[in-house]
Design an enzyme around this catalytic site. Structure first.
Site, PDB file in Angstrom:
ATOM      1  CG  ASN A  14      47.713  30.370  28.168  1.00 56.71           C
ATOM      2  OD1 ASN A  14      47.582  29.420  27.398  1.00 56.71           O
ATOM      3  ND2 ASN A  14      48.874  30.684  28.729  1.00 56.71           N
ATOM      4  CE  LYS A  66      49.264  28.761  31.814  1.00 59.80           C
ATOM      5  NZ  LYS A  66      50.126  28.974  32.952  1.00 59.80           N
ATOM      6  CG  HIS A 113      53.186  31.833  28.585  1.00 62.00           C
ATOM      7  ND1 HIS A 113      53.745  31.016  29.540  1.00 62.00           N
ATOM      8  CD2 HIS A 113      52.026  32.307  29.114  1.00 62.00           C
ATOM      9  CE1 HIS A 113      52.946  31.013  30.608  1.00 62.00           C
ATOM     10  NE2 HIS A 113      51.896  31.785  30.369  1.00 62.00           N
ATOM     11  CD  GLU A 146      53.313  28.001  31.614  1.00 64.15           C
ATOM     12  OE1 GLU A 146      52.634  27.665  30.625  1.00 64.15           O
ATOM     13  OE2 GLU A 146      52.811  28.335  32.702  1.00 64.15           O
ATOM     14  CD  GLU A 154      51.059  35.707  31.670  1.00 63.67           C
ATOM     15  OE1 GLU A 154      49.912  35.450  32.001  1.00 63.67           O
ATOM     16  OE2 GLU A 154      51.781  34.919  31.040  1.00 63.67           O
ATOM     17  N   GLY A 194      50.450  30.355  38.062  1.00 64.63           N
ATOM     18  CA  GLY A 194      50.070  29.024  38.528  1.00 64.63           C
ATOM     19  C   GLY A 194      50.439  28.743  39.968  1.00 64.63           C
ATOM     20  CB  SER A 239      47.632  33.535  40.734  1.00 62.20           C
ATOM     21  OG  SER A 239      48.580  32.473  40.680  1.00 62.20           O
TER      22      SER A 239
HETATM   23  P1  PGA Z   1      47.644  31.327  35.847  1.00 62.71           P
HETATM   24  O1  PGA Z   1      48.427  31.409  34.443  1.00 62.71           O
HETATM   25  O2  PGA Z   1      46.444  32.225  35.738  1.00 62.71           O
HETATM   26  O3  PGA Z   1      47.276  29.879  35.992  1.00 62.71           O
HETATM   27  O4  PGA Z   1      48.586  31.785  36.896  1.00 62.71           O
HETATM   28  C1  PGA Z   1      48.549  32.622  33.756  1.00 62.71           C
HETATM   29  C2  PGA Z   1      49.344  32.427  32.487  1.00 62.71           C
HETATM   30  O5  PGA Z   1      50.312  31.658  32.499  1.00 62.71           O
HETATM   31  O6  PGA Z   1      49.044  33.015  31.435  1.00 62.71           O
END
Ligand code: PGA
Length: 253
Positions: free
Chosen positions: A11, A13, A97, A99, A169, A175, A215
């Site tokens: 992803n 983003k 997601h 976010e 997640e 992140g 992560s």
């Molecule tokens: P990350 O993000 O691997 O940077 O923690 C995962 C995601 O949001 O899909």
């Protein structure tokens, strides 16, 4: 070997211009050349979806959008419909997601509409669920996950659910550099699989691939992916570097 084919999805983003994205997918494709028994998916921003799909056509790598609108067309300024996503060559779409839930007001109800719209257009949803830190610390995450799974999939048939990929997640792991332990992730995945079994039957629950996200990196991927109910990874930060993403794909094979 696991019965379910693992999925590694990157992803991106809101990262990568078209040119940067093309270089990255070339790096991944040529770095790996050939993979067996793992589904690799890349989710670039909308602006490079067409170009990246073209570059990856006839390769083992598939393309996903990061979001969609549930209507097919019309006066919805700034939105992208499922048929447009299909039109540019993507076959998957990330839905719900954290976010999007956190910053753009997505709810279980809109997530449900999006999942239905994606399925109607032959796009495979990558349906994201996960609890926040305070929800975990107050031991509410079982209820939260159950409400998200139920709300996101309400009204769908078992046959439809069989085509969905679920991504667990935990918001506190996205992140942040803090990964859920393999045990924490396995427990949540098993819980999600049990919820699917209760609602759609054991056979369907056994087929659905449940990815872990938060992560994931080249170092921790192998252990996470070796766990019984973890069928792959949704990777953010580490999907932006070809070498790291390749290592994660290799960890799944
Ligand atoms: P990350 O993000 O691997 O940077 O923690 C995962 C995601 O949001 O899909």
């Amino acid at each position: 070997m696991k019965k379910r084919i693992p999925v590694i999805a990157g992803n991106w983003k809101m990262n990568m211009t078209v040119q940067q994205g093309v270089e990255l997918v070339n790096g991944i494709f040529y770095g790996l050349r050939f993979v067996k028994d793992v589904d690799v998916i890349i989710a670039p921003p909308f602006t490079s979806l067409y170009k990246i799909s073209e570059v990856l056509r006839d390769t083992y790598i598939s393309v996903a959008a990061q979001n969609l609108h549930w209507e097919d067309k019309g006066a919805f300024t700034g939105e992208i419909s499922p048929s447009f996503i299909k039109d540019v060559g993507a076959s998957y779409v990330i839905i719900g997601h954290s976010e999007r839930r956190q910053y753009f007001g997505e709810t279980d109800e809109t997530v449900n509409k999006k999942i239905r719209a994606a399925l109607q257009h032959g796009l495979t949803p990558i349906f994201c669920v996960g609890e926040t830190l305070s929800e975990r610390e107050s031991n509410q995450y079982h209820q939260i996950l159950s409400a998200q799974i139920h709300g996101g999939l309400v009204g769908l048939s078992a046959v439809e659910v069989e085509h969905i990929i679920v991504a667990y997640e935990p918001v506190w792991a996205i992140g942040t550099g803090v990964t859920a332990s393999t045990q924490q992730a396995e427990e949540a995945h098993l819980m999600i699989r049990n919820l699917l079994a209760q609602n759609f039957g054991a056979y369907i629950a056994d087929e659905v691939r449940i990815l872990y996200g938060g992560s994931v990196n080249a170092k921790n991927a192998k252990e996470l992916l070796s766990s019984e109910n973890i069928d792959g990874a949704l990777v953010g930060g580490a999907s932006l570097k070809a070498d790291d993403f390749i290592q994660i794909i290799k960890a799944a094979t």
